[in-house]
Design an enzyme around this catalytic site. Sequence first.
Site, PDB file in Angstrom:
ATOM      1  N   ASP A 160      -7.259 -11.294  44.230  1.00 19.46           N
ATOM      2  CA  ASP A 160      -7.598 -10.230  43.278  1.00 19.46           C
ATOM      3  C   ASP A 160      -6.522 -10.004  42.223  1.00 19.46           C
ATOM      4  O   ASP A 160      -5.356 -10.334  42.424  1.00 19.46           O
ATOM      5  CB  ASP A 160      -7.866  -8.921  44.022  1.00 19.46           C
ATOM      6  CG  ASP A 160      -6.660  -8.468  44.839  1.00 19.46           C
ATOM      7  OD1 ASP A 160      -6.061  -9.317  45.523  1.00 19.46           O
ATOM      8  OD2 ASP A 160      -6.317  -7.275  44.801  1.00 19.46           O
ATOM      9  N   GLU A 161      -6.925  -9.410  41.128  1.00 16.62           N
ATOM     10  CA  GLU A 161      -6.060  -8.873  40.085  1.00 16.62           C
ATOM     11  C   GLU A 161      -4.982  -9.850  39.612  1.00 16.62           C
ATOM     12  O   GLU A 161      -3.816  -9.493  39.468  1.00 16.62           O
ATOM     13  CB  GLU A 161      -5.421  -7.559  40.554  1.00 16.62           C
ATOM     14  CG  GLU A 161      -6.437  -6.446  40.777  1.00 16.62           C
ATOM     15  CD  GLU A 161      -5.813  -5.128  41.139  1.00 16.62           C
ATOM     16  OE1 GLU A 161      -6.385  -4.084  40.784  1.00 16.62           O
ATOM     17  OE2 GLU A 161      -4.749  -5.122  41.802  1.00 16.62           O
TER      18      GLU A 161
END
Length: 863
Positions: free
Chosen positions: A543-544
Amino acid sequence: MRIKTTLLGAIIAGCSFYTHASFTQQQLAQFASDTHFEFAVENNFSNGAGGFSGAITLTNNSKVDLPKGQSDWQIYLHSVRHISTETAEGLRFEHINGDLHRITPTDSFAGLKAGEKLKLAFDGSAWVAAYSDFMPRAFIVSGKNKPVIFANTDTEDMTQFVAPFERENQLKRYNTPTDYTQIANAALRFERNQSNISVSKEDALRRIIPKPEHIDFSRGEITLNKNWQIRFAGRLKSEVAVFQEDLSEYGLDLKAEANHVPEGNIPTIRLKVAKSLGRDYDYNQAGSYTLDIDDDVIEITGIDNAGVFYGIQSLLALFPADSKNEITLSHVEIKDSPRFSWRGMHYDNARNYHGKDALFKLIEQMARYKLNKFHWHFSDDEGWRLEIPGLPELTEVGAFRCFDLQERECLLTQLGTGPFKTGSGNGFLSREDFVELLKFATARHIEIIPEIESPGHARAAIKSMEARYHKLMEAGKAQEAKAYLLNDIDDTSKYLTVQLYTDNSINVCLDSSYAFMEKVVYELQEMYRDAGTMLTTVHFGGDEVGKGSWTESPACNELFAVADNGVAGPNDLKPYFTQKVAKLLAKRGITPAAWEDGLMYNTTTTFKRDEFPNPQFLVNTWDNIWEWGVADRAHRFANNNYQVILSHGTHLYFDHPYEAHPEERGYYWATRYTDTKKAFSYMPDNIYANADFTRNREPIVNLEALVGRELPALKKPQNILGMQGQIWSETIRSEDQVLRLIFPRLLSLAERAWHKADWEGRRINQKELNKDFSTFAAALSLKEIAKLQNDGIKPNLPVPGAKVVLGKLEANSAFPYLTIEVSLDNGESWQPYTDQMSVSDESKVLLRTRAGEKNTSRVTGLK
């Protein structure tokens, strides 16, 4: 990023030409000890939802002057909101990395003499509406002296260094758009707590959490005491050992024998495993059980070992919390089966480490409430929390934060740790301790899923391997130094992540990055084997990832130049990385798992499932901010043959505050607050029906209209494996803090993961929900909170509601039967609340709830 021995040391190098000499260590200590350092929110309405105005005030109560002009002193502070202001009052603000910022004097600095006060106005990103948004342990350095923490910031009492939140433009997040949040106060709580539903103590004490599918109490009672014995199927030896430990806490040391030993004429607890649990209830799901309590016999039969274990937990759930030596139980017949196969709890131990005991306490309670998956987030930007043989730097460097700008001895200090390795959040679990934890969890039918966060959120690993690289290069071992390097030496890519990092992406174009993943996975497998279990699932994060990662990496440009490898540019690199990791895990027979945004080309398109060789691919769907239009991802993933774990931020993120109030700890990006009832009310079978409010606290009337497009239906419900609670620890620095935020919300999670309520449907049946929650909350008050406290956990208690009517105090609690205490002298003394209390001066009235001798809620006034 290009590796520099002075990553940020170059910043310090610029401090070599100062007009003024360094402070002595004694002067530095006196200044920091006696100077009051204070953060303040000046105005959250200054830049819509995009920014706020703040201030830092230094009140110099010491006898040491800060000199005019340039000097070598520097103040370091933790701010999770990016400070965009460059200079104020002759002082320069600099963002170092992550939450670490620095203040240094310029030529125009007028100085700060003893007895003077200096206010530095600044602009920051987003908004600040809670004390815990600010971090403790600001510190000052000068020359070669040791850093010194400003004494008033070296505390977990945020009011000691944060100015009060009083005005609307401090309490609300923004006014463009309008923030419709109602800030909690005694009157609002009183209104919300009002109920005409009464729950008897008998019903509350009989309430098992999570609620069984079928439970039938009948007339008659038994007394369980030391005269009872246990008979068990031989395969249940492990379950019986845990059972005996639990019984001993109630003063019952019962002898247990395998079931080939004759029972004799003695009251007996019988534990059995059977292929069928009876004709009336055709339970065949793992974990199903029956429990029957009758004269002189308690019989628990499970469809498997887990079923027997859960039957034991239901038996123990019927014990009053204060029972000792003799326990009276009603006759009962229970037939039960879990709703989901995945009933999980995620724990971010990377941002802040809270000690070994917190891990064991959490897993013990997960088992009591029939949760079976522990997602351990042990690595992230701010820390690596597990010893890995052969890579000692991961814990020698990556498990500690301190003031070392070169990051050879520790990571950059973050999240209020301060300048020393002894600061909060530091530490790790040894290999030996983790094997012990695995054994403890396995005995309680809990699988531990480790998360090796990658390729983003990986700064702790990157910097640890960079420190390893430097050490080995200096020793003349170039080939060994590069073996597990996670960043391209010549990469000049620029990016800034949501958490304000500029260098936290593993370079996915390096073979050494995959060698690192393979090494860590191998060592994890060895630990699981030593614990007598198997590593079946590895979460790799995903993620991210910072936008702009790898765009200027020579190693990646070389990869782009190779024909027919499926990688033509930076946007191909995340799926490329995911494919390689998935194949690596498949060869080891391990199921991969990732966060939802790590498996998407864009906001609505998932990676192609057939590109991965894994029979299962797990995904945590977390982003259900309704107005952002991505809350349908759970359906998209399930329909595309991923296996989904519902992890939604609005209901299942337990690092969010219990109520909208500045004194409540936690972030609140997904929703302004999540109390125990909101978590309890989550409906996993119809995720769109959970759309209640936007982040602005506007009621959602038509979700499709809000999103602006058709929301996909769930076509493959078999791919929803279950649900999971999350605790992220950026604002959580101690065991007490983390356990308060998890409990009692974990019990709501357990209830929904195990049991489907009658009030669930296309929309919530509010009347039936209120009735169900009232019994649940009464059970918390009368039994479960006390049991948690007996096990060393002080769960969060709801702050009471109150108002004054015709001179009489009226008070209530969200949990009935909790003791409400009142002070009529502004906190000097406390007494139990009665509805006959007269109030003459409302300004002196304070209230709190209490459970046991040592646990009280936050205090509230009447205003």
